[in-house]
Design a protein around this motif. Sequence first.
Motif, PDB file in Angstrom:
ATOM      1  N   GLY A  11      -1.035  -7.215  -1.880  1.00  0.00           N
ATOM      2  CA  GLY A  11      -1.612  -8.525  -1.555  1.00  0.00           C
ATOM      3  C   GLY A  11      -2.522  -9.294  -2.549  1.00  0.00           C
ATOM      4  N   LYS A  12      -3.221  -8.464  -3.151  1.00  0.00           N
ATOM      5  CA  LYS A  12      -4.005  -9.279  -4.021  1.00  0.00           C
ATOM      6  C   LYS A  12      -3.225  -9.698  -5.420  1.00  0.00           C
ATOM      7  N   SER A  13      -2.207  -8.835  -5.643  1.00  0.00           N
ATOM      8  CA  SER A  13      -1.436  -9.396  -6.819  1.00  0.00           C
ATOM      9  C   SER A  13      -0.568 -10.516  -6.481  1.00  0.00           C
ATOM     10  N   LEU A  14      -0.230 -10.548  -5.227  1.00  0.00           N
ATOM     11  CA  LEU A  14       0.523 -11.746  -4.825  1.00  0.00           C
ATOM     12  C   LEU A  14      -0.037 -12.959  -4.948  1.00  0.00           C
ATOM     13  N   MET A  15      -1.524 -12.900  -4.238  1.00  0.00           N
ATOM     14  CA  MET A  15      -2.223 -14.089  -4.373  1.00  0.00           C
ATOM     15  C   MET A  15      -2.454 -14.453  -5.755  1.00  0.00           C
ATOM     16  N   GLY A  16      -2.609 -13.529  -6.664  1.00  0.00           N
ATOM     17  CA  GLY A  16      -2.797 -14.040  -7.973  1.00  0.00           C
ATOM     18  C   GLY A  16      -1.583 -14.587  -8.756  1.00  0.00           C
ATOM     19  N   ILE A  17      -0.383 -14.311  -8.011  1.00  0.00           N
ATOM     20  CA  ILE A  17       0.797 -14.864  -8.732  1.00  0.00           C
ATOM     21  C   ILE A  17       1.256 -16.138  -8.177  1.00  0.00           C
ATOM     22  N   MET A  18       1.077 -16.358  -6.802  1.00  0.00           N
ATOM     23  CA  MET A  18       1.523 -17.634  -6.150  1.00  0.00           C
ATOM     24  C   MET A  18       1.032 -19.145  -6.782  1.00  0.00           C
ATOM     25  N   ARG A  19       1.858 -19.977  -6.806  1.00  0.00           N
ATOM     26  CA  ARG A  19       1.584 -21.258  -7.214  1.00  0.00           C
ATOM     27  C   ARG A  19       1.992 -22.327  -6.013  1.00  0.00           C
ATOM     28  N   GLY A  20       1.325 -23.500  -6.168  1.00  0.00           N
ATOM     29  CA  GLY A  20       1.627 -24.289  -4.998  1.00  0.00           C
ATOM     30  C   GLY A  20       2.970 -24.888  -5.011  1.00  0.00           C
ATOM     31  N   THR A  21       3.749 -25.064  -6.292  1.00  0.00           N
ATOM     32  CA  THR A  21       5.053 -25.502  -6.252  1.00  0.00           C
ATOM     33  C   THR A  21       6.237 -24.396  -5.824  1.00  0.00           C
ATOM     34  N   ASP A  22       5.643 -23.350  -5.681  1.00  0.00           N
ATOM     35  CA  ASP A  22       6.427 -22.339  -5.155  1.00  0.00           C
ATOM     36  C   ASP A  22       6.995 -22.469  -3.676  1.00  0.00           C
ATOM     37  N   PHE A  23       6.091 -23.094  -3.017  1.00  0.00           N
ATOM     38  CA  PHE A  23       6.567 -23.489  -1.797  1.00  0.00           C
ATOM     39  C   PHE A  23       7.391 -24.639  -1.460  1.00  0.00           C
ATOM     40  N   LEU A  24       7.863 -25.301  -2.428  1.00  0.00           N
ATOM     41  CA  LEU A  24       8.885 -26.477  -2.490  1.00  0.00           C
ATOM     42  C   LEU A  24      10.124 -25.886  -2.242  1.00  0.00           C
ATOM     43  N   VAL A  25      10.214 -24.632  -2.215  1.00  0.00           N
ATOM     44  CA  VAL A  25      11.742 -24.203  -1.757  1.00  0.00           C
ATOM     45  C   VAL A  25      11.761 -24.234  -0.278  1.00  0.00           C
ATOM     46  N   PHE A  26      10.987 -24.385   0.582  1.00  0.00           N
ATOM     47  CA  PHE A  26      11.119 -24.618   1.813  1.00  0.00           C
ATOM     48  C   PHE A  26      11.303 -26.085   2.194  1.00  0.00           C
ATOM     49  N   VAL A  27      11.099 -26.991   1.403  1.00  0.00           N
ATOM     50  CA  VAL A  27      11.012 -28.477   1.627  1.00  0.00           C
ATOM     51  C   VAL A  27      12.407 -28.768   2.499  1.00  0.00           C
ATOM     52  N   ASP A  28      13.572 -28.373   2.106  1.00  0.00           N
ATOM     53  CA  ASP A  28      14.748 -28.858   2.667  1.00  0.00           C
ATOM     54  C   ASP A  28      14.642 -28.517   4.098  1.00  0.00           C
ATOM     55  N   VAL A  29      14.185 -27.194   4.205  1.00  0.00           N
ATOM     56  CA  VAL A  29      14.229 -26.595   5.583  1.00  0.00           C
ATOM     57  C   VAL A  29      13.392 -27.436   6.589  1.00  0.00           C
ATOM     58  N   ILE A  30      12.022 -27.730   6.018  1.00  0.00           N
ATOM     59  CA  ILE A  30      11.215 -28.365   7.003  1.00  0.00           C
ATOM     60  C   ILE A  30      11.956 -29.916   7.197  1.00  0.00           C
TER      61      ILE A  30
END
Length: 710
Positions: free
Chosen positions: A119-138
């Motif tokens: 979990g700590k590793s993932l938090m360090g890896i994530m970037r805000g733009t990564d969540f754009l992959v869900f934009v079309d779904v939303i």
Amino acid sequence: MSQAWHKIRRGLNTRFGFFLFAVILFCIKSYMAYQTKFSLGVKGSMQELILAISPIATALLLFGIGLYFRGKWAYCWMILVDAILSSWLFANILYYREFSDFITFNLIKGSGATSDNLGKSLMGIMRGTDFLVFVDVIFLILLLAIRFIKIDTTPFKIRYAVATTILSVGVFGVNLGMAYSNRSGLLTRTFDNNYIVKYLGLQTYTAYDAIKTYQNSEQKSKASNNQLKPVQKFLKDNHISSNIQYKGVAKGKNVFVIHLESLQQFVIDKKWDGQEITPNLNKLYHENDTLSFDNFFNQVGQGKTSDAEMMLENSLFGLAEGSAMVMDGTTNTFQSMPAILDQNGYSTASFHGDVPSFWNRDNAYKSFGYQYFFSKEYYDIKPGYVSGYGMKDKLFLKDTVKYVEQLPQPFYAKLITVSNHYPYLISKKDASIKEWDTGDPTVDPYVQTAHYLDQSIGELMNYLKKSGLEKNSMLVLYGDHYGISNNHKAAIAKILNLKQIDNYNLAMFQKVPFMIHMPGLKGGINHTYGGEIDVMPTLMNLMGINDPGAIQFGQDLLSKDRNQIVSFRDGDFVSPKYTKYGNDLYFTKTGQQITDKTETEKKEVDKIQDYVNKELSLSDSVINGDLLRFSKQSWFKTVDKSDYNYKKSAALKELSEAQNKKPTSLLKENKGKSTEDLYKTDAPELKGESSSSSSSDDSGSSSSSSSSSK
């Protein structure tokens, strides 16, 4: 314009119109993610076109299933599929960012063995733009929620739905044909997952991986003794004689294998902010009785640390997908170095200040023939003792000596450090060098954890000298894999003082430290090209252990007859003349790229590539088919896993009995007097305790390197 808009909206209000809109959005999103989130090495208009059409077939097929449903269920299906595929894309983006590879089913199966602190590793890896992959779904959900797009309840003709399915197959055929025209043998001759995603898309890669995983499972169930013959022939054809000059020079000596987590060769002799990053290792590197290798490469795949262990102790490559220790460590037969040494009178033990299940070590080590495995439960871990993936190195190494001194000599002891593990967590009180200033938050703390690791090695070396263990031991120190992945090119360029990074630089960046230290050893810096696959045959020769006919893919690093071909897990390679990395070819000595090969160069490169492909595929066949169960050697007795029990109470009782049966341990030699008080550390967690107080004279170079930065 108004009429065109109304036509578009009318189209969207039909089930087929919504389907096309969802497919188009998904494909655009996928293409953008491929271009911005992965380093696929796309070159030329043809590859750009292939990359653009690669998501289309999967989208048509999976979204198109919704056309067979009625009413709102069709829309629900398409949005659900989009959400699942987007989540899978998101997960791969995070994984790829740190490991430059894609998730496999073997990796998922083994994820429980590596989930600590994930979990700590993932938090360090994530970037805000990564969540754009869900934009079309939303976006699609919102359009339906506000009724901008209305659900079409008109029955959709089945023949049109079938036609869409057939179209998806046709598009895939076109995609595959274009891919093969640009890279022949894509699915049969590649060891690199990047190629499959580049040419066929992430979803097709996932399906390919599922099929391959199933085939590997079937391969093991159908394997026979005959499948070992091509392996034996390859090894016989490429057999070299070990170095006679070094044969048996470490016979009867203790062996310490010190695992330098994520440490890379570039830090050796490098300074930052006026300080040596690794002063203790630098000193060891240049000592006359240390064999140091400056062209030694990590060769790991997805298994990372576990792949390094597999190579070091078995001279077998890790798998192309997942971790061999996780997938096959429990059930496979091995002819491992710990088992061989056990059968030659050595005590064997591994030490790791984390949970025993990490990388399936508690099971794989039994298959390897380790007598003892001292994991987390053996250590008195207090608050503040753990950082990241286990016990802090200074504390771990200090507390390890109480078990080392009990091992009957000669012994083989592997000490696994973890403080220099991603995400490079370090407290202010443990940091004694400034962060790098690359501006990359993932990379900058690496210099601090590497410096801390070096200090812990300095403290260990001082103890070995004071206790007398050094004079009767051979120390093997190795970096298991890269610490800074290829996805941090800008930071790497700044650290290495380069204007830009190309694939040649990245290939050379895969070098890791490898040193063999022993008093009286004829040392020096050796320039031979080699890697982790070569460690086992090198050590076996130094210890004078004969293993004729052994299934080992490495070669003695000290042999003058070495072919010096370093095979990377993805099929790339380094040799004294040529380096192939990321599908680019270079002259190794100069780094000059080769764009137009001469006929002679083509033949030489093809010959090396053929060797690399055979070496990797045959090693895979050994592990996937569990072929060592068919290998019978007079000098080796097959390991019985039931002989080993790593539970603390049982293991300590066994260790006590072993000391009485063979009273050669350091503790017995000292007539029961412990050497623990000889171990001096400046670990701040122990300040105030008498056992940890030390002067600068006691802690030597470790303490001086620490105090100079305070």
